[in-house]
Design a protein around this motif. Sequence first.
Motif, PDB file in Angstrom:
ATOM      1  N   ALA A 192       0.820  -1.208   0.000  1.00 36.63           N
ATOM      2  CA  ALA A 192       0.000   0.000   0.000  1.00 36.63           C
ATOM      3  C   ALA A 192       0.859   1.266   0.000  1.00 36.63           C
ATOM      4  N   GLU A 193       1.914   1.296   0.835  1.00 37.85           N
ATOM      5  CA  GLU A 193       2.657   2.544   1.008  1.00 37.85           C
ATOM      6  C   GLU A 193       3.806   2.707   0.035  1.00 37.85           C
ATOM      7  N   ARG A 194       4.425   1.588  -0.367  1.00 37.92           N
ATOM      8  CA  ARG A 194       5.612   1.709  -1.205  1.00 37.92           C
ATOM      9  C   ARG A 194       5.370   1.222  -2.621  1.00 37.92           C
ATOM     10  N   GLY A 195       4.135   0.795  -2.885  1.00 39.24           N
ATOM     11  CA  GLY A 195       3.802   0.362  -4.234  1.00 39.24           C
ATOM     12  C   GLY A 195       4.534  -0.886  -4.676  1.00 39.24           C
ATOM     13  N   LEU A 196       5.002  -1.675  -3.701  1.00 42.29           N
ATOM     14  CA  LEU A 196       5.706  -2.908  -4.033  1.00 42.29           C
ATOM     15  C   LEU A 196       4.726  -3.922  -4.619  1.00 42.29           C
ATOM     16  N   THR A 197       5.110  -4.540  -5.722  1.00 41.45           N
ATOM     17  CA  THR A 197       4.306  -5.613  -6.283  1.00 41.45           C
ATOM     18  C   THR A 197       4.439  -6.829  -5.381  1.00 41.45           C
ATOM     19  N   VAL A 198       3.305  -7.393  -4.957  1.00 43.32           N
ATOM     20  CA  VAL A 198       3.347  -8.521  -4.034  1.00 43.32           C
ATOM     21  C   VAL A 198       2.683  -9.734  -4.662  1.00 43.32           C
ATOM     22  N   ILE A 199       3.387 -10.856  -4.638  1.00 42.90           N
ATOM     23  CA  ILE A 199       2.782 -12.126  -5.024  1.00 42.90           C
ATOM     24  C   ILE A 199       2.846 -13.018  -3.799  1.00 42.90           C
ATOM     25  N   LEU A 200       1.670 -13.349  -3.268  1.00 41.00           N
ATOM     26  CA  LEU A 200       1.600 -14.082  -2.003  1.00 41.00           C
ATOM     27  C   LEU A 200       1.040 -15.472  -2.260  1.00 41.00           C
ATOM     28  N   ILE A 201       1.902 -16.479  -2.086  1.00 36.46           N
ATOM     29  CA  ILE A 201       1.439 -17.854  -2.186  1.00 36.46           C
ATOM     30  C   ILE A 201       0.938 -18.253  -0.816  1.00 36.46           C
ATOM     31  N   THR A 202      -0.246 -18.817  -0.745  1.00 30.04           N
ATOM     32  CA  THR A 202      -0.773 -19.157   0.575  1.00 30.04           C
ATOM     33  C   THR A 202      -1.749 -20.321   0.516  1.00 30.04           C
ATOM     34  N   GLN A 203      -1.854 -20.995   1.664  1.00 32.14           N
ATOM     35  CA  GLN A 203      -2.851 -22.062   1.826  1.00 32.14           C
ATOM     36  C   GLN A 203      -4.018 -21.523   2.632  1.00 32.14           C
ATOM     37  N   ASN A 204      -3.866 -20.289   3.111  1.00 32.20           N
ATOM     38  CA  ASN A 204      -4.834 -19.736   4.046  1.00 32.20           C
ATOM     39  C   ASN A 204      -5.752 -18.775   3.305  1.00 32.20           C
ATOM     40  N   MET A 205      -7.044 -19.081   3.255  1.00 32.29           N
ATOM     41  CA  MET A 205      -7.975 -18.301   2.450  1.00 32.29           C
ATOM     42  C   MET A 205      -8.216 -16.906   3.031  1.00 32.29           C
ATOM     43  N   ASP A 206      -8.021 -16.746   4.350  1.00 25.07           N
ATOM     44  CA  ASP A 206      -8.136 -15.404   4.931  1.00 25.07           C
ATOM     45  C   ASP A 206      -7.021 -14.508   4.412  1.00 25.07           C
ATOM     46  N   GLU A 207      -5.825 -15.107   4.200  1.00 25.28           N
ATOM     47  CA  GLU A 207      -4.728 -14.333   3.631  1.00 25.28           C
ATOM     48  C   GLU A 207      -4.998 -14.001   2.168  1.00 25.28           C
ATOM     49  N   ALA A 208      -5.541 -14.981   1.442  1.00 24.11           N
ATOM     50  CA  ALA A 208      -5.838 -14.752   0.026  1.00 24.11           C
ATOM     51  C   ALA A 208      -6.842 -13.614  -0.114  1.00 24.11           C
ATOM     52  N   ALA A 209      -7.767 -13.511   0.864  1.00 22.60           N
ATOM     53  CA  ALA A 209      -8.800 -12.474   0.805  1.00 22.60           C
ATOM     54  C   ALA A 209      -8.213 -11.076   0.941  1.00 22.60           C
ATOM     55  N   LEU A 210      -6.966 -10.963   1.450  1.00 24.78           N
ATOM     56  CA  LEU A 210      -6.334  -9.654   1.586  1.00 24.78           C
ATOM     57  C   LEU A 210      -5.900  -9.087   0.230  1.00 24.78           C
ATOM     58  N   ALA A 211      -5.698  -9.966  -0.751  1.00 20.46           N
ATOM     59  CA  ALA A 211      -5.196  -9.529  -2.056  1.00 20.46           C
ATOM     60  C   ALA A 211      -6.302  -8.855  -2.856  1.00 20.46           C
ATOM     61  N   ARG A 212      -5.889  -8.157  -3.897  1.00 21.23           N
ATOM     62  CA  ARG A 212      -6.901  -7.564  -4.771  1.00 21.23           C
ATOM     63  C   ARG A 212      -7.153  -8.436  -5.989  1.00 21.23           C
TER      64      ARG A 212
END
Lengths: 280, 261
Positions: A192-212
């Motif tokens: 959000a603050e630094r505009g870093l591109t983030v690719i988050l691999i996860t098994q946790n659907m609550d974490e996946a819900a954080l992505a856009r």
Amino acid sequence: MPIPFIQTRALEYTYTAEDGQAISALRGIDLTVGRGEFVALIGPNGSGKSTLARHFNALLLPTAGEVWVDGLLTSDPRHVQAVRQRVGMVFQNPDNQIVAGTVEEDVAFGPENLGVPAAEIRRRVDEALEVVGMTAYRHHPPHMLSGGQKQRVAIAGALATRPDCIVFDEPTSMLDAEGRRQVLQTVQRLNAERGLTVILITQNMDEAALARRVLVMDGGRIVRDGPPEEVLEAPEVEGLGLGRPFAAEVARRLRERGIPLPPGLLTVEALAAALRCTFR
Amino acid sequence: MNLLLPGMYFAADTVLHRLDPRVKMGAATVLMMLPFAARHPLGHLLTVGLVGAAVLLSRAPWRALLGTLRTVFWLGFFMFFFYFFTTPGRPLVALGGVTVTLEGVLAGALQVYRLCLLAVIAALLTYTTSPLQLTHGLEAMLSPLARLGFPAREMGMVMTISLRFVPTFFEEIETLSRAQKARGVDLSSGPPWQRIRNTVPVLVPLFLSAIRRAEDLAVAMEARGFRSQPHRTRLYRLTLTRADAIAALIVLACGGVGIAL
């Protein structure tokens, strides 16, 4: 559509297993990730998530097809260091990615490899530790840190090469609740603050819900690509057995009991807002 | 891991702690040669004085130094008696067929004195220099050899990583022995061969996990741009201070005098 940062074209990856059998881990991936995006990558075990992610910084090279990072072809040996500078990685096991005997020397490892001058390394190390909130621990040996702190050191280590993108390969799966919170908060803030591109691999659907944006992989293919509200509750995604975000599960059970709720409630905040609307 | 093992780093802020690790390693080498190279008693006196001064400066706890001497006790004991009985010369006492000679007693004492000095000097080096500093020092000292094709930087990396994973493996041994104890394996009693046999179920998983860690670490290092390239910078450069120069001069002067006497 943001400016493309990572692009794959008909990417295939095949390797030979120990018994001599050829295994296709990736079967034709066409994907564009834009600058500054926050993408979650989910899918069952063995679906090819990590294999795909390792193509993004030239740890693996395609068997067929191409991967471009910031306009650089990863399979060109001259571009390898440039690609690795642009795309950092944070792995699952916090212990197995810290190299040096103190926090600040570990953070310096990346820039040292890239041949950054000492004064500039100093600046970057201080800045990266500041960003992840680990400045107070800079002289600590890694084994004195908690899992969440080690993972934040690993993030600082990735940041010190000044990347445009960091790939997180299940960074929270070995952490306790507090460590998970610290790491996710850092990841979200960086995006959000630094505009870093983030690719988050996860098994946790609550974490996946954080992505856009959520990418769903199955059998070496991307089977679904879209915003979490559309993807996480799609019937074919639920069929993969990945589970649901906590709020989505609560909403489903409330709906079963006759409480009218709109679809796409993935966070506790969204659920609470919808309930307030319903019962007003 | 809280007890002070012989040879373990002892964190403090003394002149000796602040010296450059290269200077300390060089000084230790010179001091270790002195008890062998000096011929005149004054040379030995100079050596003992210098080491004694260093001990005082280091503020190392006496108990720890005594502990170091205990580790070489049996070696010293056997060395002493070896020289005691095997050196020919003027007989002092005859003990049932074996003759003890004056030369034997002196030679034995000399060996024990040398051994004790070696142990104290080595302990002083590791008390006042953290493992991390030692690796930096070794790497810096080896780096001129890189031009001759010696993999100095890689050696430094190997030392750094080994040090980094020592506590990790200690933790892992703890976990594994607890897991084995929970399954009824008795690790701490029984005849020695039994105890050795019982460590197998701890060692095998330890090695497997070490290999897995090594693989993970290799990927993580590669992801951060590590490769066998000649061009690599460092966050810390060791720099020599005035104190380093003075310490080096003192040790070199004493070394020269001690040998020349």
